[in-house]
Design an enzyme around this catalytic site. Structure first.
Site, PDB file in Angstrom:
ATOM      1  CG  ASP A  59       3.230  -1.577  10.328  1.00  0.00           C
ATOM      2  OD1 ASP A  59       3.150  -1.981  11.508  1.00  0.00           O
ATOM      3  OD2 ASP A  59       2.411  -1.896   9.439  1.00  0.00           O
ATOM      4  NE  ARG A  76      28.741  22.976  -2.844  1.00  0.00           N
ATOM      5  CZ  ARG A  76      29.613  23.056  -3.858  1.00  0.00           C
ATOM      6  NH1 ARG A  76      29.903  24.222  -4.408  1.00  0.00           N
ATOM      7  NH2 ARG A  76      30.182  21.963  -4.303  1.00  0.00           N
ATOM      8  CE  LYS A 133      34.671  22.907  -2.803  1.00  0.00           C
ATOM      9  NZ  LYS A 133      35.332  22.309  -3.963  1.00  0.00           N
ATOM     10  CG  ASN A 187      35.874  44.069   2.988  1.00  0.00           C
ATOM     11  OD1 ASN A 187      34.896  44.154   3.728  1.00  0.00           O
ATOM     12  ND2 ASN A 187      35.816  44.341   1.703  1.00  0.00           N
ATOM     13  CB  ALA A 225      37.009  47.410  -8.314  1.00  0.00           C
ATOM     14  NE  ARG A 258      -1.969  -2.349   3.229  1.00  0.00           N
ATOM     15  CZ  ARG A 258      -2.380  -2.819   4.402  1.00  0.00           C
ATOM     16  NH1 ARG A 258      -3.532  -2.438   4.888  1.00  0.00           N
ATOM     17  NH2 ARG A 258      -1.632  -3.677   5.092  1.00  0.00           N
ATOM     18  CB  ALA A 304      30.115  43.258  -3.967  1.00  0.00           C
TER      19      ALA A 304
END
Ligand code: UD1
Ligand code: CA
Length: 449
Positions: free
Chosen positions: A103, A332, A350, A376, A422, A16, A379
Protein backbone atom coordinates in the site's frame (compact mmCIF):
# COMPACT_ATOMS: atom_id res chain seq x y z
CA UNK A 1 26.93 -12.52 -6.11
CA UNK A 2 24.31 -12.32 -3.36
CA UNK A 3 20.76 -12.84 -4.49
CA UNK A 4 17.80 -10.60 -3.66
CA UNK A 5 14.10 -11.56 -3.80
CA UNK A 6 11.06 -9.42 -3.06
CA UNK A 7 8.03 -10.24 -0.95
CA UNK A 8 5.05 -7.93 -1.39
CA UNK A 9 2.48 -8.00 1.38
CA UNK A 10 -0.99 -7.78 -0.13
CA UNK A 11 -3.17 -10.10 1.94
CA UNK A 12 -4.85 -7.55 4.15
CA UNK A 13 -8.46 -6.62 3.69
CA UNK A 14 -7.88 -2.92 3.98
CA UNK A 15 -10.85 -2.54 6.32
CA UNK A 16 -10.37 1.20 6.56
CA UNK A 17 -11.04 1.59 2.84
CA UNK A 18 -14.63 0.36 3.38
CA UNK A 19 -14.64 -1.23 -0.03
CA UNK A 20 -15.71 -4.36 -1.88
CA UNK A 21 -12.49 -4.13 -3.84
CA UNK A 22 -9.29 -5.38 -2.15
CA UNK A 23 -7.31 -2.32 -1.08
CA UNK A 24 -4.29 -3.10 -3.23
CA UNK A 25 -6.44 -3.07 -6.39
CA UNK A 26 -7.60 0.51 -5.93
CA UNK A 27 -6.03 2.66 -8.63
CA UNK A 28 -3.80 5.70 -8.50
CA UNK A 29 -3.44 7.52 -11.81
CA UNK A 30 -5.19 4.60 -13.44
CA UNK A 31 -2.81 1.94 -12.13
CA UNK A 32 -3.62 -0.50 -9.32
CA UNK A 33 -1.67 0.21 -6.14
CA UNK A 34 -0.07 -3.22 -6.17
CA UNK A 35 1.28 -2.65 -9.67
CA UNK A 36 3.43 0.18 -8.32
CA UNK A 37 5.14 -2.27 -5.96
CA UNK A 38 5.66 -4.78 -8.76
CA UNK A 39 7.16 -2.12 -11.01
CA UNK A 40 9.37 -0.90 -8.20
CA UNK A 41 11.04 -4.25 -7.55
CA UNK A 42 11.27 -5.17 -11.21
CA UNK A 43 14.91 -4.95 -12.17
CA UNK A 44 16.35 -4.51 -8.68
CA UNK A 45 15.79 -8.10 -7.49
CA UNK A 46 16.99 -11.34 -9.00
CA UNK A 47 13.94 -13.56 -8.81
CA UNK A 48 10.29 -13.16 -9.66
CA UNK A 49 8.63 -11.47 -6.66
CA UNK A 50 6.39 -13.31 -4.25
CA UNK A 51 3.04 -11.68 -3.54
CA UNK A 52 1.33 -12.68 -0.30
CA UNK A 53 -2.38 -12.80 -0.98
CA UNK A 54 -5.31 -13.54 1.30
CA UNK A 55 -8.41 -11.40 1.37
CA UNK A 56 -10.04 -11.81 -2.09
CA UNK A 57 -6.75 -13.33 -3.21
CA UNK A 58 -8.16 -14.65 -6.48
CA UNK A 59 -9.08 -11.16 -7.61
CA UNK A 60 -5.60 -9.93 -6.76
CA UNK A 61 -3.97 -12.87 -8.51
CA UNK A 62 -5.96 -12.22 -11.67
CA UNK A 63 -4.69 -8.65 -11.89
CA UNK A 64 -1.05 -9.58 -11.23
CA UNK A 65 -1.03 -12.60 -13.54
CA UNK A 66 2.39 -13.80 -14.62
CA UNK A 67 4.29 -10.95 -13.02
CA UNK A 68 4.75 -12.73 -9.69
CA UNK A 69 4.51 -15.92 -7.69
CA UNK A 70 1.85 -16.18 -4.99
CA UNK A 71 1.55 -17.54 -1.49
CA UNK A 72 -1.73 -17.55 0.36
CA UNK A 73 -1.96 -16.27 3.91
CA UNK A 74 -5.24 -17.89 4.90
CA UNK A 75 -5.74 -15.87 8.05
CA UNK A 76 -4.44 -12.32 8.21
CA UNK A 77 -2.50 -12.59 11.44
CA UNK A 78 -0.24 -9.64 10.81
CA UNK A 79 2.67 -8.50 8.68
CA UNK A 80 5.19 -10.80 10.40
CA UNK A 81 2.99 -13.79 9.81
CA UNK A 82 2.51 -12.69 6.18
CA UNK A 83 6.25 -12.73 5.51
CA UNK A 84 6.50 -16.14 7.14
CA UNK A 85 4.15 -17.62 4.53
CA UNK A 86 6.75 -16.82 1.85
CA UNK A 87 9.39 -18.95 3.57
CA UNK A 88 8.34 -22.15 1.80
CA UNK A 89 9.13 -20.58 -1.58
CA UNK A 90 12.18 -18.51 -0.74
CA UNK A 91 14.03 -20.39 1.97
CA UNK A 92 16.79 -21.88 -0.11
CA UNK A 93 16.50 -19.53 -3.02
CA UNK A 94 17.78 -16.18 -1.91
CA UNK A 95 20.32 -14.42 0.31
CA UNK A 96 18.27 -11.27 0.97
CA UNK A 97 14.57 -10.64 1.18
CA UNK A 98 13.19 -7.22 0.28
CA UNK A 99 9.80 -6.82 1.97
CA UNK A 100 7.32 -4.14 0.89
CA UNK A 101 3.84 -3.33 2.08
CA UNK A 102 1.70 -3.22 -1.05
CA UNK A 103 0.00 0.00 0.00
CA UNK A 104 2.95 2.32 -0.70
CA UNK A 105 2.58 3.41 -4.32
CA UNK A 106 4.75 6.53 -4.10
CA UNK A 107 8.08 5.03 -3.09
CA UNK A 108 10.78 6.05 -5.53
CA UNK A 109 13.20 3.66 -7.15
CA UNK A 110 16.10 5.67 -5.77
CA UNK A 111 15.13 4.86 -2.17
CA UNK A 112 14.96 1.13 -2.91
CA UNK A 113 18.30 1.21 -4.67
CA UNK A 114 19.91 2.99 -1.71
CA UNK A 115 18.38 0.49 0.71
CA UNK A 116 19.66 -2.51 -1.23
CA UNK A 117 23.06 -0.91 -1.59
CA UNK A 118 23.33 -0.38 2.16
CA UNK A 119 22.37 -3.99 2.75
CA UNK A 120 24.79 -5.30 0.14
CA UNK A 121 27.69 -3.46 1.76
CA UNK A 122 26.99 -4.26 5.40
CA UNK A 123 25.11 -7.52 5.50
CA UNK A 124 23.32 -6.83 8.79
CA UNK A 125 20.08 -8.72 9.53
CA UNK A 126 17.87 -5.70 8.77
CA UNK A 127 18.11 -2.57 6.67
CA UNK A 128 14.99 -0.48 6.58
CA UNK A 129 13.49 2.64 5.06
CA UNK A 130 12.33 5.45 7.31
CA UNK A 131 10.91 8.88 6.69
CA UNK A 132 11.00 12.16 8.59
CA UNK A 133 7.55 13.69 8.72
CA UNK A 134 5.43 15.77 11.05
CA UNK A 135 2.33 13.97 9.88
CA UNK A 136 2.53 10.55 11.56
CA UNK A 137 -0.37 9.00 9.59
CA UNK A 138 -0.69 6.14 12.07
CA UNK A 139 2.76 4.83 11.14
CA UNK A 140 5.10 2.99 13.49
CA UNK A 141 7.63 5.29 15.19
CA UNK A 142 11.37 4.67 15.04
CA UNK A 143 12.97 4.56 18.47
CA UNK A 144 16.70 5.13 18.27
CA UNK A 145 19.49 4.36 20.76
CA UNK A 146 21.46 7.16 22.34
CA UNK A 147 24.23 6.39 19.81
CA UNK A 148 21.82 7.00 16.94
CA UNK A 149 21.24 3.40 15.86
CA UNK A 150 17.71 2.04 15.42
CA UNK A 151 16.56 0.23 18.55
CA UNK A 152 12.97 -0.74 17.86
CA UNK A 153 9.74 0.24 16.10
CA UNK A 154 6.72 1.02 18.18
CA UNK A 155 3.30 0.81 16.54
CA UNK A 156 1.08 3.82 17.07
CA UNK A 157 -1.50 1.84 19.05
CA UNK A 158 1.20 0.72 21.48
CA UNK A 159 3.14 3.98 21.68
CA UNK A 160 3.40 6.15 24.80
CA UNK A 161 2.50 9.85 24.40
CA UNK A 162 6.24 10.56 24.42
CA UNK A 163 6.92 8.02 21.66
CA UNK A 164 4.04 9.40 19.61
CA UNK A 165 6.00 12.65 19.29
CA UNK A 166 8.81 10.94 17.37
CA UNK A 167 8.85 12.23 13.80
CA UNK A 168 10.86 9.42 12.22
CA UNK A 169 8.43 6.85 10.88
CA UNK A 170 8.56 3.31 9.61
CA UNK A 171 7.76 3.37 5.89
CA UNK A 172 7.07 -0.35 5.55
CA UNK A 173 9.99 -1.33 3.31
CA UNK A 174 12.76 -3.56 4.66
CA UNK A 175 15.61 -5.71 3.46
CA UNK A 176 16.43 -8.77 5.59
CA UNK A 177 19.29 -11.22 5.51
CA UNK A 178 17.41 -14.42 4.66
CA UNK A 179 19.32 -16.81 6.89
CA UNK A 180 18.48 -14.58 9.87
CA UNK A 181 14.90 -13.70 8.88
CA UNK A 182 13.21 -17.11 8.85
CA UNK A 183 14.49 -18.05 12.33
CA UNK A 184 13.80 -14.63 13.80
CA UNK A 185 10.18 -14.68 12.60
CA UNK A 186 9.59 -17.69 14.86
CA UNK A 187 10.48 -15.54 17.85
CA UNK A 188 7.80 -12.93 17.21
CA UNK A 189 5.05 -13.10 19.80
CA UNK A 190 1.50 -11.85 19.16
CA UNK A 191 0.59 -8.25 19.99
CA UNK A 192 -2.26 -7.19 22.25
CA UNK A 193 -4.51 -7.43 19.15
CA UNK A 194 -3.20 -10.93 18.44
CA UNK A 195 -1.15 -9.88 15.41
CA UNK A 196 2.39 -10.94 14.61
CA UNK A 197 4.15 -7.68 13.79
CA UNK A 198 6.98 -7.74 11.29
CA UNK A 199 8.21 -4.61 13.02
CA UNK A 200 9.05 -6.62 16.17
CA UNK A 201 12.01 -8.04 14.27
CA UNK A 202 13.90 -4.82 14.87
CA UNK A 203 13.82 -5.26 18.62
CA UNK A 204 14.69 -8.93 18.25
CA UNK A 205 17.77 -7.99 16.25
CA UNK A 206 18.76 -5.32 18.76
CA UNK A 207 18.46 -7.78 21.63
CA UNK A 208 20.78 -10.13 19.80
CA UNK A 209 23.32 -7.32 19.70
CA UNK A 210 22.86 -6.85 15.94
CA UNK A 211 22.90 -3.47 14.29
CA UNK A 212 19.79 -2.29 12.43
CA UNK A 213 20.47 0.11 9.59
CA UNK A 214 18.12 2.70 8.18
CA UNK A 215 17.93 4.71 4.98
CA UNK A 216 15.86 7.88 5.19
CA UNK A 217 13.55 8.40 2.21
CA UNK A 218 14.41 11.47 0.15
CA UNK A 219 10.96 12.95 0.17
CA UNK A 220 8.15 12.65 2.77
CA UNK A 221 5.62 12.15 -0.06
CA UNK A 222 7.15 8.78 -0.78
CA UNK A 223 5.78 7.42 2.44
CA UNK A 224 2.13 8.19 1.78
CA UNK A 225 0.78 4.79 2.70
CA UNK A 226 -2.81 4.09 1.84
CA UNK A 227 -5.10 2.93 4.59
CA UNK A 228 -8.26 4.87 3.71
CA UNK A 229 -9.85 6.92 0.94
CA UNK A 230 -8.38 10.17 2.21
CA UNK A 231 -4.89 8.72 1.78
CA UNK A 232 -5.91 7.43 -1.64
CA UNK A 233 -6.82 10.95 -2.75
CA UNK A 234 -3.59 12.33 -1.28
CA UNK A 235 -1.56 9.78 -3.22
CA UNK A 236 -3.48 10.63 -6.37
CA UNK A 237 -2.60 14.32 -5.92
CA UNK A 238 1.10 13.60 -5.47
CA UNK A 239 1.16 11.22 -8.42
CA UNK A 240 -0.68 13.75 -10.59
CA UNK A 241 1.95 16.35 -9.76
CA UNK A 242 4.76 13.97 -10.66
CA UNK A 243 3.17 12.93 -13.95
CA UNK A 244 2.30 16.46 -15.04
CA UNK A 245 5.70 17.77 -14.10
CA UNK A 246 7.26 15.00 -16.17
CA UNK A 247 5.26 16.08 -19.24
CA UNK A 248 6.08 19.73 -18.70
CA UNK A 249 9.75 18.79 -18.71
CA UNK A 250 9.10 17.10 -22.07
CA UNK A 251 7.69 20.31 -23.56
CA UNK A 252 3.95 20.08 -22.93
CA UNK A 253 2.05 23.15 -21.67
CA UNK A 254 -0.52 22.82 -18.91
CA UNK A 255 -2.74 25.82 -18.25
CA UNK A 256 -3.63 24.42 -14.83
CA UNK A 257 -1.74 21.26 -13.87
CA UNK A 258 -3.75 20.83 -10.70
CA UNK A 259 -6.95 20.24 -12.67
CA UNK A 260 -5.40 18.06 -15.37
CA UNK A 261 -5.56 14.31 -14.84
CA UNK A 262 -3.21 12.13 -16.81
CA UNK A 263 -2.86 8.40 -16.32
CA UNK A 264 0.48 6.67 -16.49
CA UNK A 265 0.03 4.96 -19.85
CA UNK A 266 -0.55 8.26 -21.70
CA UNK A 267 1.89 9.94 -24.10
CA UNK A 268 1.91 13.59 -25.22
CA UNK A 269 4.00 15.28 -27.89
CA UNK A 270 5.93 18.54 -27.70
CA UNK A 271 4.21 21.90 -27.85
CA UNK A 272 0.82 20.43 -27.19
CA UNK A 273 -1.38 22.39 -24.79
CA UNK A 274 -3.63 20.73 -22.26
CA UNK A 275 -6.41 22.96 -20.90
CA UNK A 276 -8.02 22.60 -17.47
CA UNK A 277 -10.41 19.82 -16.50
CA UNK A 278 -8.97 17.43 -18.98
CA UNK A 279 -8.67 13.73 -18.23
CA UNK A 280 -6.37 11.62 -20.37
CA UNK A 281 -6.81 7.96 -19.63
CA UNK A 282 -5.51 4.52 -20.51
CA UNK A 283 -3.21 4.35 -23.51
CA UNK A 284 -4.18 7.69 -24.99
CA UNK A 285 -1.52 9.16 -27.27
CA UNK A 286 -1.48 12.81 -28.27
CA UNK A 287 0.75 14.10 -31.04
CA UNK A 288 2.65 17.38 -31.11
CA UNK A 289 1.12 20.87 -31.42
CA UNK A 290 -2.30 19.57 -30.44
CA UNK A 291 -4.69 21.39 -28.12
CA UNK A 292 -6.92 19.39 -25.81
CA UNK A 293 -9.66 20.76 -23.54
CA UNK A 294 -10.89 22.39 -21.51
CA UNK A 295 -13.34 19.83 -20.13
CA UNK A 296 -12.38 16.85 -22.23
CA UNK A 297 -11.98 13.15 -21.52
CA UNK A 298 -9.94 10.88 -23.74
CA UNK A 299 -9.72 7.14 -23.18
CA UNK A 300 -7.43 4.86 -25.19
CA UNK A 301 -7.53 7.33 -28.05
CA UNK A 302 -4.85 8.22 -30.53
CA UNK A 303 -4.69 11.84 -31.64
CA UNK A 304 -2.32 13.09 -34.32
CA UNK A 305 -0.48 16.38 -34.66
CA UNK A 306 -1.98 19.89 -34.88
CA UNK A 307 -5.43 18.78 -33.74
CA UNK A 308 -7.94 20.81 -31.70
CA UNK A 309 -10.22 19.03 -29.29
CA UNK A 310 -12.60 21.25 -27.40
CA UNK A 311 -14.98 20.10 -24.62
CA UNK A 312 -15.37 16.59 -25.95
CA UNK A 313 -15.37 12.93 -24.98
CA UNK A 314 -13.29 10.50 -27.04
CA UNK A 315 -13.18 6.77 -26.37
CA UNK A 316 -11.19 4.18 -28.32
CA UNK A 317 -10.96 6.50 -31.31
CA UNK A 318 -8.29 7.56 -33.79
CA UNK A 319 -7.71 11.07 -35.12
CA UNK A 320 -5.14 11.74 -37.79
CA UNK A 321 -3.56 15.21 -38.16
CA UNK A 322 -5.22 18.64 -38.27
CA UNK A 323 -8.55 17.29 -37.02
CA UNK A 324 -10.86 19.74 -35.24
CA UNK A 325 -13.64 18.63 -33.00
CA UNK A 326 -16.09 20.03 -30.50
CA UNK A 327 -17.38 21.58 -28.52
CA UNK A 328 -19.55 18.75 -27.20
CA UNK A 329 -18.48 16.00 -29.56
CA UNK A 330 -18.52 12.33 -28.67
CA UNK A 331 -16.35 9.75 -30.37
CA UNK A 332 -17.10 6.18 -29.45
CA UNK A 333 -15.31 2.94 -30.12
CA UNK A 334 -14.04 2.59 -33.65
CA UNK A 335 -14.41 6.23 -34.69
CA UNK A 336 -11.64 7.13 -37.15
CA UNK A 337 -11.22 10.70 -38.35
CA UNK A 338 -8.74 11.16 -41.18
CA UNK A 339 -6.64 14.31 -41.78
CA UNK A 340 -8.45 17.66 -41.70
CA UNK A 341 -11.80 16.27 -40.62
CA UNK A 342 -13.95 18.91 -38.96
CA UNK A 343 -16.53 17.82 -36.46
CA UNK A 344 -18.50 20.61 -34.87
CA UNK A 345 -20.82 20.73 -31.91
CA UNK A 346 -23.11 17.97 -30.69
CA UNK A 347 -21.86 15.23 -32.99
CA UNK A 348 -21.51 11.55 -32.23
CA UNK A 349 -19.49 9.05 -34.21
CA UNK A 350 -19.30 5.33 -33.54
CA UNK A 351 -17.50 2.62 -35.48
CA UNK A 352 -17.17 4.86 -38.52
CA UNK A 353 -14.51 6.18 -40.83
CA UNK A 354 -14.58 9.80 -41.96
CA UNK A 355 -12.29 10.45 -44.91
CA UNK A 356 -9.88 13.31 -45.36
CA UNK A 357 -11.41 16.78 -45.21
CA UNK A 358 -14.97 15.64 -44.51
CA UNK A 359 -17.12 17.95 -42.40
CA UNK A 360 -19.86 17.24 -39.94
CA UNK A 361 -20.65 20.58 -38.40
CA UNK A 362 -23.73 20.30 -36.25
CA UNK A 363 -25.97 17.80 -34.43
CA UNK A 364 -25.18 14.62 -36.38
CA UNK A 365 -24.76 10.92 -35.72
CA UNK A 366 -22.63 8.57 -37.79
CA UNK A 367 -22.82 4.93 -36.72
CA UNK A 368 -21.31 2.03 -38.71
CA UNK A 369 -20.58 4.37 -41.59
CA UNK A 370 -17.83 4.70 -44.14
CA UNK A 371 -17.56 8.24 -45.36
CA UNK A 372 -15.27 9.23 -48.23
CA UNK A 373 -13.23 12.40 -48.64
CA UNK A 374 -14.57 15.96 -48.61
CA UNK A 375 -18.08 14.93 -47.78
CA UNK A 376 -20.34 17.58 -46.31
CA UNK A 377 -22.65 16.14 -43.70
CA UNK A 378 -25.42 18.69 -43.13
CA UNK A 379 -26.79 19.67 -39.75
CA UNK A 380 -28.92 17.02 -38.08
CA UNK A 381 -27.96 14.19 -40.45
CA UNK A 382 -28.35 10.78 -38.89
CA UNK A 383 -27.47 7.25 -39.87
CA UNK A 384 -30.42 5.07 -38.88
CA UNK A 385 -28.03 2.16 -38.39
CA UNK A 386 -30.12 -0.02 -36.10
CA UNK A 387 -33.32 -1.65 -37.28
CA UNK A 388 -34.15 -3.14 -33.91
CA UNK A 389 -32.25 -6.35 -34.61
CA UNK A 390 -29.09 -5.60 -36.56
CA UNK A 391 -26.59 -2.83 -36.99
CA UNK A 392 -26.40 -1.91 -40.68
CA UNK A 393 -23.83 -0.07 -42.68
CA UNK A 394 -23.96 3.28 -44.44
CA UNK A 395 -21.52 4.17 -47.20
CA UNK A 396 -21.13 7.74 -48.44
CA UNK A 397 -18.93 8.36 -51.47
CA UNK A 398 -16.36 11.15 -51.70
CA UNK A 399 -17.55 14.68 -52.42
CA UNK A 400 -21.17 13.84 -51.64
CA UNK A 401 -23.31 16.57 -50.10
CA UNK A 402 -25.77 15.35 -47.49
CA UNK A 403 -28.49 17.92 -46.93
CA UNK A 404 -29.52 19.02 -43.47
CA UNK A 405 -31.64 16.60 -41.49
CA UNK A 406 -31.16 13.68 -43.89
CA UNK A 407 -32.06 10.27 -42.45
CA UNK A 408 -29.86 7.57 -43.93
CA UNK A 409 -31.78 4.34 -43.38
CA UNK A 410 -29.09 1.66 -43.41
CA UNK A 411 -28.04 -0.47 -45.14
CA UNK A 412 -27.72 2.24 -47.71
CA UNK A 413 -25.12 3.87 -49.91
CA UNK A 414 -24.81 7.31 -51.44
CA UNK A 415 -22.72 7.55 -54.58
CA UNK A 416 -19.84 9.93 -55.11
CA UNK A 417 -20.77 13.57 -55.65
CA UNK A 418 -24.48 12.88 -55.03
CA UNK A 419 -26.74 15.26 -53.15
CA UNK A 420 -29.59 14.63 -50.74
CA UNK A 421 -32.17 17.35 -50.18
CA UNK A 422 -32.87 18.76 -46.75
CA UNK A 423 -35.14 16.47 -44.75
CA UNK A 424 -34.79 13.48 -47.13
CA UNK A 425 -35.32 9.99 -45.80
CA UNK A 426 -33.01 7.86 -47.90
CA UNK A 427 -33.90 4.17 -47.76
CA UNK A 428 -32.53 3.05 -51.14
CA UNK A 429 -29.06 3.23 -52.61
CA UNK A 430 -28.33 6.42 -54.51
CA UNK A 431 -26.03 6.11 -57.54
CA UNK A 432 -23.18 8.55 -58.20
CA UNK A 433 -23.89 12.09 -59.43
CA UNK A 434 -27.56 12.00 -58.47
CA UNK A 435 -29.81 14.41 -56.62
CA UNK A 436 -32.50 12.86 -54.40
CA UNK A 437 -35.18 14.57 -52.33
CA UNK A 438 -38.27 13.73 -50.29
CA UNK A 439 -39.68 11.10 -47.99
CA UNK A 440 -38.83 8.46 -49.03
CA UNK A 441 -36.14 10.06 -51.15
CA UNK A 442 -36.60 9.87 -54.94
CA UNK A 443 -34.27 10.78 -57.73
CA UNK A 444 -34.98 14.30 -58.93
CA UNK A 445 -32.31 14.62 -61.57
CA UNK A 446 -28.77 13.75 -62.47
CA UNK A 447 -26.29 16.31 -61.32
CA UNK A 448 -25.10 18.77 -63.91
CA UNK A 449 -21.74 17.77 -65.14
C1 UD1 B 1 2.46 -1.14 8.91
C2 UD1 B 1 3.59 -1.21 9.94
C3 UD1 B 1 3.89 0.20 10.44
C4 UD1 B 1 4.27 1.07 9.26
C5 UD1 B 1 3.16 1.06 8.20
C6 UD1 B 1 3.63 1.85 7.03
C7 UD1 B 1 3.39 -3.39 10.99
C8 UD1 B 1 2.97 -4.12 12.22
N1 UD1 B 1 3.20 -2.07 11.03
O1 UD1 B 1 1.29 -0.69 9.56
O2 UD1 B 1 4.95 0.18 11.35
O3 UD1 B 1 4.50 2.38 9.70
O4 UD1 B 1 2.86 -0.30 7.83
O5 UD1 B 1 3.29 1.37 5.80
O6 UD1 B 1 3.88 -3.98 10.07
N2 UD1 B 1 -0.81 -7.47 5.31
C9 UD1 B 1 -0.80 -8.80 5.01
N3 UD1 B 1 -1.19 -9.70 5.96
C10 UD1 B 1 -1.56 -9.33 7.19
C11 UD1 B 1 -1.57 -7.96 7.52
C12 UD1 B 1 -1.17 -7.04 6.55
O7 UD1 B 1 -0.46 -9.19 3.90
O8 UD1 B 1 -1.89 -10.22 7.99
C13 UD1 B 1 -0.39 -6.50 4.30
C14 UD1 B 1 -1.47 -5.50 3.92
O9 UD1 B 1 -2.21 -5.97 2.81
C15 UD1 B 1 -0.66 -4.24 3.61
C16 UD1 B 1 0.60 -4.40 4.41
O10 UD1 B 1 0.66 -5.75 4.81
O11 UD1 B 1 -0.33 -4.16 2.25
C17 UD1 B 1 0.61 -3.49 5.64
O12 UD1 B 1 -0.52 -3.76 6.44
P1 UD1 B 1 -1.33 -2.61 7.14
O13 UD1 B 1 -2.43 -3.23 7.89
O14 UD1 B 1 -1.67 -1.56 6.18
O15 UD1 B 1 -0.23 -2.08 8.17
P2 UD1 B 1 -0.18 -0.65 8.86
O16 UD1 B 1 -1.18 -0.58 9.94
O17 UD1 B 1 -0.21 0.40 7.83
CA1 CA C 1 -0.67 0.47 5.70
Amino acid sequence: MKKFAAVILAAGQGTRMRSDLPKVLHCIAGKPMLQYSLDLVDGVTDQSPVVVIGHKGEEVQKVVGEQARFVVQHEQLGTGHAVQTAESILKDETDYVLVLNADLPLILRDSIVRLLELQRQNSTPIAMLTVLSDDPRGFGRIVRHADGGVERIVEETDATPQEKLINELNVGVYCFRANWLWDALREVTPSAKGEYYLTDLVEIATQQGEKVQAVVATHPDEAIGINNRVHLAEAETVMRKRINQGWMECGVTFIDPSSTYIELGVEIGRDSIIYPNTVLRGYTKIGHHTHVGPNSMLLDTKVGNHCMILQSVLEHAVLEDYVEMGPFGHLRKGAYLADHVHMGNFGEIKNSYLGKGSKMGHFSYMGDAEVGENVNIGAGTITCNYDGKNKNKTVIGSNAFIGSDTMLVAPVSIGERSITGAGSVVNRDVPADTVVIGVPAKEMRKKDA
